[in-house]
Design an enzyme around this catalytic site. Structure first.
Site, PDB file in Angstrom:
ATOM      1  N   ASP A   8       4.894   0.435  -1.452  1.00  0.00           N
ATOM      2  CA  ASP A   8       4.208  -0.825  -1.734  1.00  0.00           C
ATOM      3  C   ASP A   8       3.526  -1.274  -0.435  1.00  0.00           C
ATOM      4  O   ASP A   8       3.839  -0.776   0.650  1.00  0.00           O
ATOM      5  CB  ASP A   8       5.242  -1.860  -2.198  1.00  0.00           C
ATOM      6  N   GLY A  44      -0.231  -3.709  -5.865  1.00  0.00           N
ATOM      7  CA  GLY A  44      -0.967  -4.564  -6.782  1.00  0.00           C
ATOM      8  C   GLY A  44      -2.386  -4.805  -6.316  1.00  0.00           C
ATOM      9  O   GLY A  44      -3.221  -5.315  -7.067  1.00  0.00           O
TER      10      GLY A  44
END
Length: 258
Positions: A8, A44
């Site tokens: 991430d 994201g």
């Protein structure tokens, strides 16, 4: 034997304090490359938010929580929000207005901005996109929507977008994405592409949108700053990135020498 590691970005590779990847973490990433590990981003963020990686040569990028996956040479997978769900969102915004960022392949734009959007931009340095009329969004390829709603509002919103799912890594907003594209799905696409088995995978994360990914891989690492739900499902909880959490976890599992 470990072959593929997924990272991430925000709160994992990138410090919430400095908004950068520490130089010591970059050194660790280059050591992993030299040892032959395949390294992947799972974030994201969209393509326009990857400047923070400083052109490090990752082997693949799972962006927009799995909706757009690619290597430097080719597109591996894409998944867009259905037109009817976008129209339902626009209709919902007329009655229940809130800031919403619509993410396309190379950009994002908002219907409106307020202090909540500015607060997230202070964290990510990646959400300074303009606001304006978004009525034509139904005719565009939208991969993800950044909806500034609380948990209760999120549940109501998802009732009118039946072909979508939501996830959040911050209390101020949730990411709304089409069903079918997740970080977990992105991992599977790259494992197939590189002929790597799931048993040979590791992932690092800190937020709610990392839970599926961490539950999926063979070895799940939660950062020290991760929320309790993420830590509960991790195989190992390391330090935060400002204190060399990535390196410490890799040494713990023997991927780097001490």
């Amino acid at each position: 034997m470990m072959k593929a590691i997924f990272f991430d970005i925000d709160g994992t590779l990138v410090s919430f304090k400095t908004h950068k990847i520490p130089e010591t973490t970059f050194q660790t990433l280059y050591q992993l490359k030299d040892k032959g590990y395949k390294l992947f981003i799972a974030t994201g963020r969209g393509i326009d938010g990857l400047h923070v990686l400083n052109d490090f040569p990752f082997d693949g990028y799972i962006t927009l929580n799995g909706q757009y996956c690619y290597t430097d040479e080719q597109l591996i997978y894409e998944n867009t929000i259905q037109k009817e769900d976008l129209q339902a969102l626009l209709d919902y915004l007329k009655i229940h207005p809130f800031p919403c960022g619509f993410t396309e392949e190379h950009t994002k734009y908002f219907n409106l901005r307020d202090e909540r959007v500015d607060e997230i931009h202070r964290i990510t340095l990646n959400d300074d996109h303009p606001a304006g009329d978004c009525q034509d969004v139904v005719n565009h390829k939208v991969y993800q929507c950044m909806c500034f709603v609380d948990n209760d509002e999120e549940k109501e919103l998802m009732k009118v977008m039946p072909h979508c799912i939501s996830a959040r890594w911050h209390p101020l907003f949730c990411d709304v994405s089409p069903i079918g594209g997740t970080k977990q799905n992105g991992i599977d696409k790259f494992l197939e592409h590189y002929h790597i088995d799931l048993s040979e995978t590791m992932a690092f994360g800190d937020g709610g949108n990392d839970i599926q990914m961490l539950n999926h891989v063979a070895v799940a690492i939660a950062m020290g700053n991760a929320n309790d739900e993420v830590k509960a499902i991790a195989d190992y909880v390391t330090d935060d990135v400002d204190n060399d959490g990535i390196t410490k976890a890799l040494r713990h599992f023997g991927l780097l020498s001490k």
